[in-house]
Write an enzyme that holds these catalytic residues in place. Sequence first.
Site, PDB file in Angstrom:
ATOM      1  N   LYS A 103       5.942 -13.301 -15.280  1.00  0.00           N
ATOM      2  CA  LYS A 103       6.482 -13.137 -16.635  1.00  0.00           C
ATOM      3  C   LYS A 103       6.234 -14.398 -17.457  1.00  0.00           C
ATOM      4  CE  LYS A 103      10.353 -10.807 -16.631  1.00  0.00           C
ATOM      5  NZ  LYS A 103      11.792 -10.743 -16.265  1.00  0.00           N
ATOM      6  N   ARG A 144      15.893 -15.272 -17.957  1.00  0.00           N
ATOM      7  CA  ARG A 144      15.200 -14.154 -17.296  1.00  0.00           C
ATOM      8  C   ARG A 144      14.505 -14.587 -16.013  1.00  0.00           C
ATOM      9  NH1 ARG A 144      11.113 -12.220 -21.868  1.00  0.00           N
ATOM     10  NH2 ARG A 144      11.101 -10.300 -20.627  1.00  0.00           N
ATOM     11  N   GLY A 191      13.303  -4.599 -11.352  1.00  0.00           N
ATOM     12  CA  GLY A 191      14.739  -4.332 -11.250  1.00  0.00           C
ATOM     13  C   GLY A 191      15.432  -5.045 -10.101  1.00  0.00           C
ATOM     14  N   MET A 224      15.743  -8.410  -9.590  1.00  0.00           N
ATOM     15  CA  MET A 224      16.417  -9.669  -9.892  1.00  0.00           C
ATOM     16  C   MET A 224      17.058  -9.641 -11.270  1.00  0.00           C
ATOM     17  SD  MET A 224      14.052 -12.120  -7.676  1.00  0.00           S
ATOM     18  CE  MET A 224      13.341 -12.650  -9.117  1.00  0.00           C
ATOM     19  N   ARG A 279       2.030  -7.552 -18.666  1.00  0.00           N
ATOM     20  CA  ARG A 279       1.399  -7.830 -17.364  1.00  0.00           C
ATOM     21  C   ARG A 279       0.373  -6.738 -17.119  1.00  0.00           C
ATOM     22  NH1 ARG A 279       6.852  -6.083 -14.516  1.00  0.00           N
ATOM     23  NH2 ARG A 279       6.761  -4.020 -15.402  1.00  0.00           N
ATOM     24  N   HIS A 295       0.690   9.246  20.698  1.00  0.00           N
ATOM     25  CA  HIS A 295      -0.539  10.028  20.846  1.00  0.00           C
ATOM     26  C   HIS A 295      -0.781  10.898  19.624  1.00  0.00           C
ATOM     27  CE1 HIS A 295      -2.824  13.601  22.183  1.00  0.00           C
ATOM     28  NE2 HIS A 295      -3.561  12.683  22.793  1.00  0.00           N
ATOM     29  N   SER A 350     -18.986  -4.414  21.584  1.00  0.00           N
ATOM     30  CA  SER A 350     -18.147  -3.690  20.641  1.00  0.00           C
ATOM     31  C   SER A 350     -16.704  -4.044  20.978  1.00  0.00           C
ATOM     32  CB  SER A 350     -18.386  -2.185  20.765  1.00  0.00           C
ATOM     33  OG  SER A 350     -17.506  -1.508  19.900  1.00  0.00           O
ATOM     34  N   CYS A 406     -14.682  -1.143  17.426  1.00  0.00           N
ATOM     35  CA  CYS A 406     -14.458   0.301  17.476  1.00  0.00           C
ATOM     36  C   CYS A 406     -12.995   0.654  17.691  1.00  0.00           C
ATOM     37  CB  CYS A 406     -15.334   0.950  18.541  1.00  0.00           C
ATOM     38  SG  CYS A 406     -14.960   0.388  20.207  1.00  0.00           S
ATOM     39  N   TYR A 429     -21.152  -4.400  12.197  1.00  0.00           N
ATOM     40  CA  TYR A 429     -20.621  -3.133  11.686  1.00  0.00           C
ATOM     41  C   TYR A 429     -19.178  -2.923  12.132  1.00  0.00           C
ATOM     42  CZ  TYR A 429     -21.158  -1.275  16.410  1.00  0.00           C
ATOM     43  OH  TYR A 429     -21.034  -1.069  17.769  1.00  0.00           O
TER      44      TYR A 429
END
Length: 877
Positions: free
Chosen positions: A22, A91, A100, A102, A333, A449, A761, A829, A849
């Site tokens: 702010k 503020r 909302g 603070m 903002r 699972h 991997s 992976c 990758y």
Amino acid sequence: MAKYVYDFTEGNRNLKDLLGGKGANLAEMTNLGLPVPPGFTITTDACRHYLAAGVVPDGLDQEVAEHLDALEQQMGRRLGQADDPLLVSVRSGAKFSMPGMMETVLNIGLNDESVRGLAKQAGGNDRFAWDSYRRLIQMFGKTVLGIDGDLFEHALDALKGRRQDTDLDAGELQRLVETFKGIVHEQTGRDFPTDPREQMRLAVMAVFDSWNAPRAILYRRQERIPADLGTAVNIVAMVFGNVGNDSGTGVAFTRDPGTGRQGIYGDYLQNAQGEDVVAGIRNTIPLEELERIDKRSYDELLGIMETLENHYRDLCDIEFTIERGKLWMLQTRVGKRTAAAAFCIATQLVDQGLITLDEAVTRVTGDQLAQLMFPRFDGGAGKKKIAKGMNASPGAAVGKVVFSSARAVELSEQGEDVILVRRETNPDDLAGMIAAKGILTSRGGKTSHAAVVARGMGKTCVCGAEELEVSTREGRFTAPGGVVVSEGDVISIDGTSGEVYLGEVPVVDSAVVEYFEGAAPEDELVKAVDRIMSHADSVRRLGVRANADTPDDAARARRFGGQGIGLCRTEHMFLGERRQLVEDLVLAPTDEARQAALDALEPLQKADFTEIFRAMDGKPVTIRLIDPPLHEFLPDIVDLSVKVATDGATDKDRRLLAAVKRLHEQNPMLGLRGVRLGLVIPGLFAMQVRAIAQAAKEVPGARPEIMIPLVAAVQELESVREEAAKILAETGVEALIGTMIEVPRAALTAAQIAEAAEFFSFGTNDLTQMTWGFSRDDVESAFFSRYLDQGIFGVSPFETLDREGVGRLIRIAVEEGRSTRPDLHLGICGEHGGDPDSVHFCHDVGLDYVSCSPFRIPVARLEAGRAALTGSDSDTR
Ligand code: ADP
Ligand code: MG
Ligand code: MG
């Protein structure tokens, strides 16, 4: 000396850490020459100091006094001056907006004298002055003195009756002030503080303290905002929207935060102050109507909104007030927006020439893309919610309840949509899970699972809905309040919120998924996604592959942009009818009998691989040789014992039971599995390698890569490798041979392992378990929520890769592996391959990758592009 206070003319938007969002943006607007009431900001530094030491830092009071002096000079009034008062607001404002959460106090500086001065300032408007005064006591009482706000609300309501607050006259408001003062005295034993500077000082400390209010702590934990940032405090000269009908206050967006469309979006309320607009005390009017009420202010506001958009090059939201025809800007903002709007706005700004395509890619996130890929409920209103579980795999699904995998398959083959409901799922439920629209379990957490498999398939899943009593045997479940749901009844489950509804809630499909499936981009959103994805692909360095075990998954992986398969598991190929052959393998009394069982499995495996190679059409396919312990494929030890104990058991049952007992393990995860199995059961891996080679021969262009799981020592890999290489040579097929790195020892001895491996991997699911020393299925529900609450993890290490521990092992393995073999091919992976933050880590650490479930491929592509553009300090939020 430390500087703790910045005038609005001294700050700018880049100082959010110090001035809060702010404060930084009020400074930015001030320096743009926009009409912002003058003021100054006390830094987050001062707050941190105060919270740690319990007192404000040395010199702060002095600095604040100097800035207040300067403000008074500029305004030509002194704070709370009896005949002509300056009033200020105090503020809060942290680095990340915490809506909302603070505190803010308006009208600081009013007391029994200055209230009359204020009335005089406003041309004898007593009503306005008393209204401002009662607001001060109300806000101050609640936020600074900690009095229950309802006490004030009730007194106000009692006075208003059926009237609106604007109908109260000066006399009534004056009496209300007396009532409010009485409440303060009664609740605190002291009088409302009348010294203006004392009011301000107390309010500043209350704002500091509000950083550690329980709701703020909770909010930060949810939004993953660090707990040690602290808040700044802004002291702003008051402007008044409550002077009369030529005044008012409003909020607005520079474009629609729901769709991104440009236009006038906002609300306005005449004769009102501060929070009145959002608090809903009276009905607001659409911002367009301000044009009729006050054209000059309206035009000026539109001009300012355009200036802000061009300046911030993004959607902004704003708060403004009009005081007797004069417009004031109180906040701006870069505004929050929906996932769909984020994509549309990014490409609109490119078209307007405000940002580049590179920037557009950084303006959207993988999480937003993921949100756009799930089907949604078209509003759940009016539906009967019967339970809430964990939001395990997002999406919306509707169908008839079934309680078994077999029934799920049966009904879905008849064209019915079904929801598979189980206490918990196990690998045998796979067919049913595939057949079902969604999965609901009463037990298990987000890594159970059901949850893992469902996420992998992109299937809606709610798990751990503990209020539900599931009785598979009786074919029904009960929900709280005695609701009984039987097989065939329709329910709707929301995997995004975890909610379960009775009956059918309408669902809409994702157009974005249809696009990834091959549909031409038509609407604005899909076109935006298309442009951003193409650009992300053109800038990313990381390849993206899929974890895919079936031809269907492989085909989807390709459609979604997968450049190969990074993990093709083979264990599911031993389930179903083929269990019989595994049993034969385990029970084989002689070498010949074992080989016969393997010979029977080989053509089946070959056919599995052939189909997958075809689906991948020349793209690499990394096949992992069988990994789980063999007893997972044998009947359950308890069931089998019962069967053997009663009549009717066969000789085979008895031999099976002996085998199951022999193979039973205390910690199967740490037992006879992976490469260990390959070394102990002669011919098992060889059979798989032969099947791979035969399949590759049959499919022109096939590019198999053979991956050995659970290797901890190079010696294990060497002996498997030798045998595999021989088979490949015999068949004349070329394939890389590599290993998973999923045991800490493998990471630590990567230099040696790379002698025998052409690729690594990283199996980060196991690597995480083994590094932390906990087994995922056991610990998730046991203590993860505690750990999250206590901040031991910010997020589960199974969701987002733990950079410090597991990540360190990966770094070591990457460096050592490449030092032995510079062209070592490296990928990941585990489930982390589709997690945004983890993708950024993989980019930073130099992997080639990531591999993830087909549904996560677009997310990984996008985040890989963002990682390439934003560098290593990237933020995936
Ligand atoms: P929040 O962070 O909850 O939005 P704010 O600090 O923005 O809280 O203030 C709450 C309300 O008070 C906002 O509507 C704001 O515009 C208004 N407000 C704050 N300071 C002033 C001021 N100096 N003059 C007039 N209105 C103000
Ligand atoms: Mg605000
Ligand atoms: Mg593993």
